[in-house]
Design a protein around this motif. Structure first.
Motif, mmCIF file in Angstrom:
data_model
loop_
_atom_site.group_PDB
_atom_site.id
_atom_site.type_symbol
_atom_site.label_atom_id
_atom_site.label_comp_id
_atom_site.label_asym_id
_atom_site.label_seq_id
_atom_site.Cartn_x
_atom_site.Cartn_y
_atom_site.Cartn_z
ATOM 1 N N GLU A 64 0.833 -1.211 0.000
ATOM 2 C CA GLU A 64 0.000 0.000 0.000
ATOM 3 C C GLU A 64 0.864 1.257 0.000
ATOM 4 O O GLU A 64 0.486 2.288 -0.543
ATOM 5 C CB GLU A 64 -0.938 -0.003 1.211
ATOM 6 N N GLU A 118 3.788 3.133 -1.458
ATOM 7 C CA GLU A 118 4.607 3.084 -2.669
ATOM 8 C C GLU A 118 6.104 3.241 -2.383
ATOM 9 O O GLU A 118 6.938 2.821 -3.184
ATOM 10 C CB GLU A 118 4.146 4.154 -3.668
ATOM 11 N N TRP A 151 8.038 -0.011 -2.640
ATOM 12 C CA TRP A 151 8.217 -0.738 -3.895
ATOM 13 C C TRP A 151 9.686 -0.882 -4.285
ATOM 14 O O TRP A 151 10.152 -2.006 -4.517
ATOM 15 C CB TRP A 151 7.409 -0.090 -5.028
ATOM 16 N N GLU A 187 -8.539 1.812 -13.531
ATOM 17 C CA GLU A 187 -7.548 2.652 -12.831
ATOM 18 C C GLU A 187 -6.712 1.815 -11.858
ATOM 19 O O GLU A 187 -5.509 2.011 -11.721
ATOM 20 C CB GLU A 187 -8.234 3.817 -12.101
ATOM 21 N N LYS A 188 -7.377 0.880 -11.181
ATOM 22 C CA LYS A 188 -6.643 -0.036 -10.282
ATOM 23 C C LYS A 188 -5.622 -0.841 -11.071
ATOM 24 O O LYS A 188 -4.482 -1.022 -10.646
ATOM 25 C CB LYS A 188 -7.622 -1.013 -9.603
ATOM 26 N N LYS A 216 -4.175 -0.087 -13.820
ATOM 27 C CA LYS A 216 -3.058 0.782 -14.232
ATOM 28 C C LYS A 216 -2.074 0.980 -13.078
ATOM 29 O O LYS A 216 -0.865 1.018 -13.294
ATOM 30 C CB LYS A 216 -3.589 2.119 -14.749
ATOM 31 N N ARG A 217 -2.608 1.084 -11.871
ATOM 32 C CA ARG A 217 -1.702 1.201 -10.715
ATOM 33 C C ARG A 217 -0.896 -0.087 -10.538
ATOM 34 O O ARG A 217 0.285 -0.059 -10.210
ATOM 35 C CB ARG A 217 -2.496 1.516 -9.443
ATOM 36 N N TRP A 218 -1.540 -1.241 -10.771
ATOM 37 C CA TRP A 218 -0.825 -2.521 -10.668
ATOM 38 C C TRP A 218 0.235 -2.638 -11.760
ATOM 39 O O TRP A 218 1.295 -3.241 -11.542
ATOM 40 C CB TRP A 218 -1.815 -3.683 -10.719
ATOM 41 N N ASP A 257 1.854 -0.020 -12.919
ATOM 42 C CA ASP A 257 2.926 0.833 -12.370
ATOM 43 C C ASP A 257 3.748 0.081 -11.325
ATOM 44 O O ASP A 257 4.974 0.189 -11.265
ATOM 45 C CB ASP A 257 2.332 2.090 -11.711
ATOM 46 N N MET A 258 3.038 -0.669 -10.495
ATOM 47 C CA MET A 258 3.679 -1.465 -9.445
ATOM 48 C C MET A 258 4.630 -2.492 -10.073
ATOM 49 O O MET A 258 5.778 -2.644 -9.644
ATOM 50 C CB MET A 258 2.559 -2.179 -8.668
ATOM 51 N N CYS A 308 -6.549 -0.991 -21.009
ATOM 52 C CA CYS A 308 -5.307 -1.000 -20.206
ATOM 53 C C CYS A 308 -4.059 -1.262 -21.054
ATOM 54 O O CYS A 308 -2.938 -0.980 -20.617
ATOM 55 C CB CYS A 308 -5.388 -2.083 -19.126
#
Length: 295
Positions: free
Chosen positions: A48, A50, A53, A89-90, A92-94, A96-97, A133
């Motif tokens: 959670e 960042e 990471w 959007e979730k 896309k964050r994954w 990025d992760m 995505c």
């Protein structure tokens, strides 16, 4: 030769729910195995923040491993467009992760098999969301991998594209250099179907694999089919177990993957009974891989 990764199947609650295990402890445990990578999970509590990471990436790389794959569970079959947009959007964050961790593959799913959805509606909704995505993933050189999935641990309904015909329809709808299949033979049994038949239908699209083995603790596959309604979590009559001792035919699986030129990541989703079991699964797979991909 394909490369081996491991996933912390035995420690999901500890890493994702109650925090009784730290990610660094899992990295330390896994570093004792004969593997090259760790499949990550987006829902680790410590992910959670960042700021963690790059720290986790360095910890893994300091142990001589990498993080090739991200496991996450978007739900793209919800009838409400605003809900689906949030899931995009979730995702896309994954992505990025995955990028921040140095990974190349990020999972997508279809979504939950909501009773009101027709096959055509569900396939269209899932395909539209995945395609939304893909440009984002491609910019970061990430491949989105769709798994023939059974059910996310935290979902009410099973996977919409659990059945082979539906899964193949969805896969056939999306053609993009940054999209492929993450093949999981065990999940096909849970659909009451033949994993080798599925593999032969999608083998040219397979870019990663989950290695696992499944047992029926009681009853039959037919009994399992009857209870696929709205049960949270996994069906109680199933069990993960040591690879090479369950239902899967790894000779048939590896010979088909070898035939299509597969040379990517195989991630172990077993070891539910601890690290000794996971180590035996690693040894089994190493031996089989050497047989089919002799160096």
């Amino acid at each position: 030769m394909p490369k081996l990764a491991a996933f912390p199947k035995a420690f999901m609650d500890a890493l994702c729910k109650d925090g009784t295990m730290k990610v660094s402890e899992w990295i330390e445990l896994a570093s004792k195995l004969d593997i090259e990578g760790l499949e990550w999970y987006a829902g680790f509590i410590e992910m959670e923040d960042e700021a963690n990471w790059p720290i986790f990436r360095k910890q893994v790389e300091d142990k001589g491993m990498v993080i090739p794959m991200m496991c996450c569970s978007p739900d793209f079959t919800h009838p409400d467009e605003a809900f689906r947009n949030k899931e995009i959007e979730k995702q896309k964050r994954w992505i990025d992760m995955t990028y921040a961790l140095g990974g190349s593959y990020c999972r997508v799913l279809s979504g939950q098999k909501r009773p009101e959805l027709s096959v055509e509606q569900g396939v269209q909704l899932a395909a539209d969301c995945i395609q939304a995505c893909l440009p984002y993933a491609a910019e970061r050189n990430i491949t989105l991998i769709i798994e023939n999935h059974y059910k996310d641990n935290f979902w009410e309904y099973p996977e919409f594209a659990q059945k082979m015909d539906v899964f193949c329809k969805l896969v056939d709808k999306i053609h993009h250099p940054n999209f492929g299949v993450n093949y999981d033979p065990s999940n096909t049994y849970l659909a009451g179907e033949d994993p080798i038949e599925l593999l032969k239908r999608v083998s040219s699209r397979v870019v990663t694999m989950h290695a696992s083995d499944r047992y029926l603790k009681e009853g039959t596959i037919e009994d399992l089919r009857k209870e696929e309604g709205g049960v949270e979590g996994y069906a109680k009559r199933l069990s993960h177990g040591e690879i090479g001792k369950g239902l899967n035919d790894y000779d048939a699986i590896f010979s088909e993957l070898k035939r299509t030129g597969f040379d990517s990541w195989i991630s172990i989703e077993d070891g539910v009974d601890g690290m000794d079991q996971l180590d035996r699964s690693v040894k089994f797979l190493r031996k089989k891989m050497a047989q089919y991909w002799p160096s």
